[in-house]
Design an enzyme around this catalytic site. Structure first.
Site, short mmCIF file in Angstrom:
data_model
loop_
_atom_site.label_atom_id
_atom_site.label_comp_id
_atom_site.label_asym_id
_atom_site.label_seq_id
_atom_site.Cartn_x
_atom_site.Cartn_y
_atom_site.Cartn_z
CG ASP A 27 -9.59 -0.64 4.96
OD1 ASP A 27 -9.39 -0.97 3.78
OD2 ASP A 27 -8.88 -1.00 5.92
CE LYS A 40 -3.61 -2.67 2.10
NZ LYS A 40 -4.20 -3.22 3.32
CD GLN A 93 -3.09 -4.75 6.55
OE1 GLN A 93 -3.02 -3.81 5.78
NE2 GLN A 93 -3.75 -5.86 6.25
#
Ligand SMILES: NC(=O)c1ccc[n+]([C@@H]2O[C@H](COP(=O)([O-])OP(=O)(O)OC[C@H]3O[C@@H](n4cnc5c(N)ncnc54)[C@H](OP(=O)(O)O)[C@@H]3O)[C@@H](O)[C@H]2O)c1
Length: 294
Positions: A121, A54, A98
């Site tokens: 997200d 990412k 994460q």
């Protein structure tokens, strides 16, 4: 029949080119550089790889990337304080924590602490709720990536029998919701299967579009699909290492037998994976755009 390969690598490349133009425009017109903060708690090797990818993707596109690595024993209080700081940081338009995070930290409390306007997200309940009722919001990246793969490959969802295998909050349920929406890129009749589904093959054989996200290789084999099906394989399973030490990855679908009957299929790797990352970039750019007055 041997299936057409739906390349996530190629489609993600197209989207990156589109994003580059948008980023340039945001920069020139408004002096804004979209910024993504990624938070990694602990040293899980797979998570490290994902966060690294990412970060690299941000750098390649010219996004501002702020990576925060915290030790595995970080307290919930400390991570909530960090989220609060990132929520207030004007250089940060998107925040990604994460998953999974260590057990001493309540995952929901952390995800709910992220400002929904920075929830790139798409896991915050405000965004999940908006997605379900069809309002504009940040869509979860993998599900959004799957939708883009279908749309950009010219696969019609309208009126199609879509069968989704797997009901996770990050893949199966959002995919179900997107396919159900009353719009041309939805309008499908959707069946969602899971481990308590009585006869999986009965459902998969009916699918015009089959989306599989179980985390188990060979969940779907050639004898479980009909001729002409379009297959999206979300799974990423490490089944060993090459002599050079590189991980061998396979999906949840038995590629060789299914591709003989399918009209189109995504490979693993190079299918859904690259799309997930690029949709995260897209959400970050959108989050930045939302902060400027046109
Ligand atoms: N490429 C990407 O960007 C990306 C992104 C996310 C995930 N993934 C991959 O996608 C896979 C799924 O991830 P996830 O997070 O959704 O997994 P998950 O949270 O473990 O959920 C798996 C789902 O599959 C169902 N399931 C498992 N085995 C099954 C079977 N034999 N028949 C029917 N249903 C079955 C489970 O049913 P129950 O609910 O009944 O337990 C569950 O709903 C993993 O391989 C993951 O690595 C890839």
């Amino acid at each position: 029949m041997s299936a057409k390969i739906i390349s996530g690598t190629e489609i993600a490349k197209q989207i990156r080119e589109e994003l580059k133009k948008e980023i340039e425009e945001l920069n020139k017109k408004h002096g804004v550089t979209p910024g993504l903060a990624t938070v990694l708690v602990g040293g899980d090797p797979a998570s490290k790889v994902y966060v690294g990818q990412k970060e690299k993707s941000c750098n390649n596109l010219g996004l501002y990337s702020k990576r925060i690595d915290l030790p595995g024993e970080t307290s919930e209080e400390d991570i909530l304080a960090l989220i609060d700081k990132l929520n207030k940081d004007p250089q940060v338009h998107g925040i990604l924590v994460q998953l999974p995070i260590p057990k001493q930290i309540n995952e929901s409390r952390v995800l709910y602490a992220i400002d929904p306007a920075k929830d790139v997200d798409g896991f915050h309940p405000v965004n999940v709720g908006k997605m379900v009722i069809g309002e504009k919001c940040f869509l979860p990246c993998t599900a959004h990536g799957i939708l883009e793969l279908l749309v950009r490959s010219g696969v019609q969802t309208e009126g199609a029998e879509v069968v989704v295998v797997g009901r996770s909050n990050i893949v199966g349920k959002p995919v179900l919701n997107l396919m159900l929406q009353k719009r041309p890129t939805g309008n499908a009749t959707v069946t969602l299967c899971h481990t308590r589904t009585k006869d999986l093959a009965f459902h998969t054989k009916r699918a015009d579009i089959l989306i599989v996200a179980t985390g188990h290789p060979k969940t779907v084999t050639g004898d479980m699909v009909k001729e002409g099906v379009v297959v999206i394989d979300v799974g990423v399973n490490r089944i060993g290492k090459t002599p050079e030490g590189k991980a061998i990855l396979v999906g949840d679908v038995e590629f060789n037998s299914v591709k003989e009957k399918a009209a189109a299929i995504t490979p693993v790797p190079g299918g859904v994976g690259p799309m997930t990352i690029v949709m995260l970039m897209k959400n970050t750019v959108e989050a930045a755009r939302n902060t400027v007055v046109e």
